[in-house]
Design a protein around this motif. Structure first.
Motif, PDB file in Angstrom:
ATOM      1  N   PHE B  15       0.881  -1.166   0.000  1.00  0.00           N
ATOM      2  CA  PHE B  15       0.000   0.000   0.000  1.00  0.00           C
ATOM      3  C   PHE B  15       0.918   1.215   0.000  1.00  0.00           C
ATOM      4  CE2 PHE B  15      -2.555  -3.173   2.345  1.00  0.00           C
ATOM      5  CZ  PHE B  15      -3.638  -3.236   1.502  1.00  0.00           C
ATOM      6  N   VAL B  18       4.034   1.128   2.242  1.00  0.00           N
ATOM      7  CA  VAL B  18       3.935   0.035   3.217  1.00  0.00           C
ATOM      8  C   VAL B  18       3.862  -1.303   2.496  1.00  0.00           C
ATOM      9  CG1 VAL B  18       2.567  -0.933   5.110  1.00  0.00           C
ATOM     10  CG2 VAL B  18       2.640   1.547   4.752  1.00  0.00           C
ATOM     11  N   ALA B  20       2.599  -4.575   3.047  1.00  0.00           N
ATOM     12  CA  ALA B  20       1.732  -5.261   4.008  1.00  0.00           C
ATOM     13  C   ALA B  20       1.967  -6.764   3.993  1.00  0.00           C
ATOM     14  CB  ALA B  20       0.270  -4.950   3.715  1.00  0.00           C
ATOM     15  N   PRO B  39       0.789 -10.006  15.480  1.00  0.00           N
ATOM     16  CA  PRO B  39       0.358  -8.792  16.185  1.00  0.00           C
ATOM     17  C   PRO B  39      -0.444  -7.852  15.277  1.00  0.00           C
ATOM     18  CG  PRO B  39       2.733  -8.768  15.812  1.00  0.00           C
ATOM     19  CD  PRO B  39       2.246 -10.092  15.349  1.00  0.00           C
ATOM     20  N   ASN B  40      -0.969  -6.809  15.845  1.00  0.00           N
ATOM     21  CA  ASN B  40      -1.710  -5.797  15.082  1.00  0.00           C
ATOM     22  C   ASN B  40      -0.907  -5.320  13.886  1.00  0.00           C
ATOM     23  OD1 ASN B  40      -4.164  -5.439  16.454  1.00  0.00           O
ATOM     24  ND2 ASN B  40      -3.102  -4.344  18.083  1.00  0.00           N
ATOM     25  N   GLY B  41      -1.565  -5.228  12.752  1.00  0.00           N
ATOM     26  CA  GLY B  41      -0.905  -4.693  11.567  1.00  0.00           C
ATOM     27  C   GLY B  41       0.054  -5.649  10.906  1.00  0.00           C
ATOM     28  N   ALA B  42       0.017  -6.933  11.305  1.00  0.00           N
ATOM     29  CA  ALA B  42       0.957  -7.914  10.738  1.00  0.00           C
ATOM     30  C   ALA B  42       0.636  -8.218   9.275  1.00  0.00           C
ATOM     31  CB  ALA B  42       0.923  -9.196  11.556  1.00  0.00           C
ATOM     32  N   GLY B  43      -0.611  -7.999   8.875  1.00  0.00           N
ATOM     33  CA  GLY B  43      -0.987  -8.281   7.487  1.00  0.00           C
ATOM     34  C   GLY B  43      -1.988  -9.413   7.348  1.00  0.00           C
ATOM     35  N   LYS B  44      -2.580  -9.828   8.443  1.00  0.00           N
ATOM     36  CA  LYS B  44      -3.493 -10.979   8.420  1.00  0.00           C
ATOM     37  C   LYS B  44      -4.735 -10.698   7.568  1.00  0.00           C
ATOM     38  CE  LYS B  44      -3.920 -10.864  12.951  1.00  0.00           C
ATOM     39  NZ  LYS B  44      -3.078  -9.727  13.339  1.00  0.00           N
ATOM     40  N   THR B  45      -5.378  -9.575   7.849  1.00  0.00           N
ATOM     41  CA  THR B  45      -6.583  -9.236   7.084  1.00  0.00           C
ATOM     42  C   THR B  45      -6.244  -8.985   5.622  1.00  0.00           C
ATOM     43  OG1 THR B  45      -7.649  -8.315   9.036  1.00  0.00           O
ATOM     44  CG2 THR B  45      -8.494  -7.596   6.911  1.00  0.00           C
ATOM     45  N   THR B  46      -5.109  -8.348   5.397  1.00  0.00           N
ATOM     46  CA  THR B  46      -4.675  -8.110   4.020  1.00  0.00           C
ATOM     47  C   THR B  46      -4.524  -9.434   3.270  1.00  0.00           C
ATOM     48  OG1 THR B  46      -3.521  -6.145   4.769  1.00  0.00           O
ATOM     49  CG2 THR B  46      -2.905  -6.991   2.608  1.00  0.00           C
ATOM     50  N   TYR B  55      -8.310  -7.824  -3.169  1.00  0.00           N
ATOM     51  CA  TYR B  55      -7.107  -7.090  -3.575  1.00  0.00           C
ATOM     52  C   TYR B  55      -6.413  -7.841  -4.698  1.00  0.00           C
ATOM     53  CZ  TYR B  55      -7.296  -4.520   0.898  1.00  0.00           C
ATOM     54  OH  TYR B  55      -7.658  -3.745   1.960  1.00  0.00           O
ATOM     55  N   GLN B  87     -13.572  -9.090   9.475  1.00  0.00           N
ATOM     56  CA  GLN B  87     -13.200  -8.724  10.845  1.00  0.00           C
ATOM     57  C   GLN B  87     -14.166  -7.659  11.375  1.00  0.00           C
ATOM     58  OE1 GLN B  87      -9.128  -7.498  11.159  1.00  0.00           O
ATOM     59  NE2 GLN B  87      -9.250  -7.091  13.353  1.00  0.00           N
ATOM     60  N   GLU B 168     -10.712 -13.162  12.938  1.00  0.00           N
ATOM     61  CA  GLU B 168     -10.938 -12.734  14.331  1.00  0.00           C
ATOM     62  C   GLU B 168     -12.398 -12.775  14.727  1.00  0.00           C
ATOM     63  OE1 GLU B 168      -8.666  -9.654  15.984  1.00  0.00           O
ATOM     64  OE2 GLU B 168      -7.043  -9.779  14.512  1.00  0.00           O
ATOM     65  N   HIS B 200      -5.967 -12.809  16.904  1.00  0.00           N
ATOM     66  CA  HIS B 200      -4.963 -11.921  17.450  1.00  0.00           C
ATOM     67  C   HIS B 200      -4.500 -12.498  18.787  1.00  0.00           C
ATOM     68  CE1 HIS B 200      -2.977  -8.199  18.298  1.00  0.00           C
ATOM     69  NE2 HIS B 200      -3.609  -8.120  19.449  1.00  0.00           N
TER      70      HIS B 200
HETATM   71  N1  LIG Z   1      -6.490  -0.541   2.423  1.00  0.00           N
HETATM   72  C1  LIG Z   1      -5.308  -0.216   2.978  1.00  0.00           C
HETATM   73  N2  LIG Z   1      -4.650   0.893   2.584  1.00  0.00           N
HETATM   74  C2  LIG Z   1      -3.474   1.232   3.122  1.00  0.00           C
HETATM   75  N3  LIG Z   1      -2.842   0.519   4.066  1.00  0.00           N
HETATM   76  C3  LIG Z   1      -3.438  -0.609   4.508  1.00  0.00           C
HETATM   77  C4  LIG Z   1      -4.707  -1.026   3.986  1.00  0.00           C
HETATM   78  N4  LIG Z   1      -5.054  -2.166   4.601  1.00  0.00           N
HETATM   79  C5  LIG Z   1      -4.072  -2.463   5.458  1.00  0.00           C
HETATM   80  N5  LIG Z   1      -3.088  -1.529   5.413  1.00  0.00           N
HETATM   81  C6  LIG Z   1      -1.846  -1.572   6.184  1.00  0.00           C
HETATM   82  O1  LIG Z   1      -1.270  -2.851   6.002  1.00  0.00           O
HETATM   83  C7  LIG Z   1      -0.771  -3.354   7.211  1.00  0.00           C
HETATM   84  C8  LIG Z   1      -1.418  -4.657   7.558  1.00  0.00           C
HETATM   85  O2  LIG Z   1      -2.773  -4.425   7.941  1.00  0.00           O
HETATM   86  P1  LIG Z   1      -3.793  -5.593   8.263  1.00  0.00           P
HETATM   87  O3  LIG Z   1      -5.115  -4.978   8.445  1.00  0.00           O
HETATM   88  O4  LIG Z   1      -3.669  -6.658   7.242  1.00  0.00           O
HETATM   89  O5  LIG Z   1      -3.282  -6.134   9.652  1.00  0.00           O
HETATM   90  P2  LIG Z   1      -3.870  -7.257  10.617  1.00  0.00           P
HETATM   91  O6  LIG Z   1      -2.816  -8.249  10.802  1.00  0.00           O
HETATM   92  O7  LIG Z   1      -5.174  -7.719  10.108  1.00  0.00           O
HETATM   93  O8  LIG Z   1      -4.064  -6.446  11.975  1.00  0.00           O
HETATM   94  P3  LIG Z   1      -5.206  -6.525  13.088  1.00  0.00           P
HETATM   95  O9  LIG Z   1      -4.798  -7.590  14.051  1.00  0.00           O
HETATM   96  O10 LIG Z   1      -5.145  -5.192  13.734  1.00  0.00           O
HETATM   97  O11 LIG Z   1      -6.484  -6.798  12.412  1.00  0.00           O
HETATM   98  C9  LIG Z   1      -0.984  -2.265   8.256  1.00  0.00           C
HETATM   99  O12 LIG Z   1       0.200  -1.500   8.314  1.00  0.00           O
HETATM  100  C10 LIG Z   1      -2.096  -1.441   7.672  1.00  0.00           C
HETATM  101  O13 LIG Z   1      -2.001  -0.110   8.099  1.00  0.00           O
END
Ligand SMILES: Nc1ncnc2c1ncn2[C@@H]1O[C@H](COP(=O)(O)OP(=O)(O)OP(=O)(O)O)[C@@H](O)[C@H]1O
Ligand SMILES: [Mg+2]
Lengths: 331, 255
Positions: B15, B18, B20, B39-46, B55, B87, B168, B200
């Motif tokens: 992104f 970043v 991800a 952890p938070n922001g690891a990229g799981k949802t991505t 995506y 989520q 989650e 998480h």
């Molecule tokens: N649509 C987007 N546009 C820009 N950055 C994004 C987008 N989606 C995710 N990110 C960034 O990508 C990284 C991974 O985010 P993601 O949501 O996949 O984390 P996660 O592991 O699901 O975290 P959580 O446990 O908080 O749900 C983060 O730095 C987030 O800020």
């Protein structure tokens, strides 16, 4: 129970509006039946039917799929021009029946083509793009010599208010029937899912692009049919009378005030508002506009899901309901 | 050995600046239950969004059942048999719970796609399965927060997926609700559906997943059986920060 009441009301309404105009015919007079309608009232009913078509067709793309088109009048205009071109003695010179066949087809094909780029947009981007597209179509047609330029086209005059009433009423019944069928089918469920959350719909297997296009094309075809009937009825078609932006706004007002996303809401909105507009037609147009504006504001604030929800008894006009609906609409 | 149901190879998603997801690779077999933690922001949802083709990838490839997901539309991935939850729940708000679930059965994977009447029958079954029984007639806004999570699962399940992606679904639930949700996950798995569970809170996963993958800053930190993975100092550090990890090492006298 409720559905049976609705069924009875529907059948009664269809019977009434089918039979009532017959009292204006000569055989009915000869039999000594009182004429329950005069010419101008019959024409009024034809116009009401026309708005039922426009509003219910708009509801398929705007109310069910949640893509509020501000350009549906273009399909009306294209349908009218298609019929006019085929029947105008200086052009096609074909019978009205043939001309009417083209009226849903031309707008449907156009919707298919412009739908691909337009339906990629969402919310107000979609609305503005459809508005612009409709205006552009009107302008282009207005400047095409073979379409009569600014003078327009002249389908032959057919003096039968009754014929055009039945054609328009038939188009209205068809539109409502199509909506009824869609809402029962997989297509309707998919469209509502798209409206509520497009990505969630997609990951559940809804082919969102295809469904949106189908809704747009069906709405265009039905709107075009009304345009075709109007062309024959009015026997004069130009940019100003078949591409008025007002119509786009009016069908949205009618659908929203009646209750978009339902079968009966757009019908109730179109019949109620167009009847009101005609009753007020003696006075100044300004008052009509003001009244429509106020009605819209009141409905959106107190009955965000339209008058029909209130009639069916699903919403109540209380302050608590008002607060709840505010919360719902302001998310 | 047969080909895996799901094969990720060097999956990369950026992104802007970043990254991800950074060359993420792992497999998942038919009917397997795998935990994805980080952890938070690891990229799981991505990663989930890439798997359900919301995506497009910036690199690498995802194969499901031998098909390259990049070549498919979003709905085609679902029809192949990938079901998922969100989520942040995304219910169809104008519909009842039952209608929401019926959408899954009306469309869904090629094995599902039932006509409306049967879709509603299946919806009722699935609603019972996830513990929403008796509340199918409620509108989404009338459901409790845990029930809205159950609804996400029910809707995905009604598509009859071969792989279910859970993002989650247990976050914010109290211990007894978590226990219930775990039972539901076990039941789904027992019916032969492969599951990728994102949590998480890793303790949730330990009990049920024979294998976990740990994601950190978009990279696979390590994968293996949960007891070994959770003891790994790199995982402790990723979750609790370096200072805590050093303290743990120090107190054990091996740092
Ligand atoms: N649509 C987007 N546009 C820009 N950055 C994004 C987008 N989606 C995710 N990110 C960034 O990508 C990284 C991974 O985010 P993601 O949501 O996949 O984390 P996660 O592991 O699901 O975290 P959580 O446990 O908080 O749900 C983060 O730095 C987030 O800020
Ligand atoms: Mg996440």
């Amino acid at each position: 129970m409720r559905s049976r009441v609705l069924g009875v009301v529907t059948v009664a309404a269809v019977a009434l509006f089918t039979l009532l105009p017959l009292t204006t015919t000569d055989p009915a007079r000869a039999m000594g039946l009182p004429a329950l309608l005069d010419r101008s009232q019959l024409r009024g009913l034809t116009t009401i039917s026309m708005f039922v078509v426009l509003t219910s067709a708009w509801n398929i793309i705007g109310g069910l799929a949640g893509y509020p088109s501000f350009g549906n009048v273009a399909f009306f205009g294209l349908g009218a021009y298609a019929t006019a071109l085929l029947t105008d003695p200086d052009h096609g010179h074909l019978p009205l029946g043939v001309g009417l066949l083209a009226s849903p087809l031309v707008p449907a094909v156009v919707a298919l083509v412009v739908g691909f780029p337009l339906l990629r947009l969402r919310g107000h981007y979609f609305s503005i793009a459809t508005l612009g597209t409709a205006i552009a179509f009107g302008e282009v047609i207005n400047n095409m010599d073979f379409l009569g330029g600014a003078t327009g086209l002249f389908p032959p005059i057919i003096r039968s208010d009754l014929l055009f009433y039945y054609l328009m009423f038939g188009a209205a019944a068809l539109t409502v029937g199509v909506t009824w069928w869609i809402m029962r089918s997989r297509l309707g469920h998919g469209l509502v899912a798209i409206r509520e959350n497009e990505e969630a719909a997609a990951v559940l297997g809804v082919d969102t692009t295809r469904y949106k296009i189908i809704a747009f094309v069906v709405a265009a075809a039905l709107t075009g049919l009304a345009g075709g009937v109007f062309a024959g009825w009015n026997s004069f078609v130009n940019r100003d009378n078949v591409f008025p932006v007002d119509y786009s706004v009016q069908m949205i007002l009618m659908a929203v005030i009646g209750g978009s996303g339902t079968i009966s809401g757009p019908v109730v909105g179109a019949v109620g508002l167009e009847a009101l507009i005609q009753l007020l037609a003696g006075g100044s147009g300004v008052y009509t506009q003001i009244l429509l504006g106020v009605l819209l504001a009141v409905t959106v604030i107190f009955l965000p899901r339209g008058v029909i929800d209130f009639v069916i008894g699903r919403s109540r006009l209380t302050l608590a309901h008002f607060r709840r609906s505010l919360r719902q609409t302001s998310v | 050995m047969s080909a895996p149901l799901l094969a990720l190879s060097a999956v990369t998603k950026r992104f802007g600046g970043v990254t991800a997801l950074d060359h993420v690779s792992f497999d998942l077999a038919e009917g397997e239950l795998v935990g994805l933690i980080g952890p938070n922001g690891a990229g799981k949802t991505t990663l989930l969004n890439c798997l359900s083709r919301l995506y497009r990838l910036d690199g690498g490839s995802i194969r499901f059942s031998g098909m390259d997901i990049a070549k498919l539309g979003r709905h085609e991935v679902a029809r192949l048999g990938v079901g998922r939850t969100f989520q942040v729940v995304r219910p169809f708000r104008s519909m009842t719970a039952r209608e929401n679930v019926a959408i899954g059965a009306l469309f869904g994977s090629d094995r599902a796609r039932l006509p409306p009447r049967e879709a509603f029958r299946v919806a009722d079954e699935v609603i019972d399965l996830v513990g929403l029984g008796g509340r199918g007639h409620l509108l989404v806004d009338e459901l409790t927060v845990p029930d809205r999570r159950h609804l996400e699962v029910a809707r995905a399940l009604a598509t009859r997926p071969r792989l279910l992606l859970l993002d989650e679904v247990m976050a914010g639930l109290n211990p007894s609700e978590v226990a219930e949700a775990l039972e539901v996950v076990k039941r789904i798995h027992a019916s032969g559906i492969a599951i990728l569970v994102i949590e998480h809170v890793m303790q949730v996963i330990v009990g049920i997943c024979p294998r976990v993958v740990v994601l950190h800053f978009g990279k696979v930190l390590l994968e293996g059986d949960p007891s070994t993975v959770l003891k790994d100092p790199r995982v402790v550090e990723a979750y609790l920060g370096e200072r805590y990890a050093r303290r743990v090492r120090g107190s054990r006298g091996d740092g």
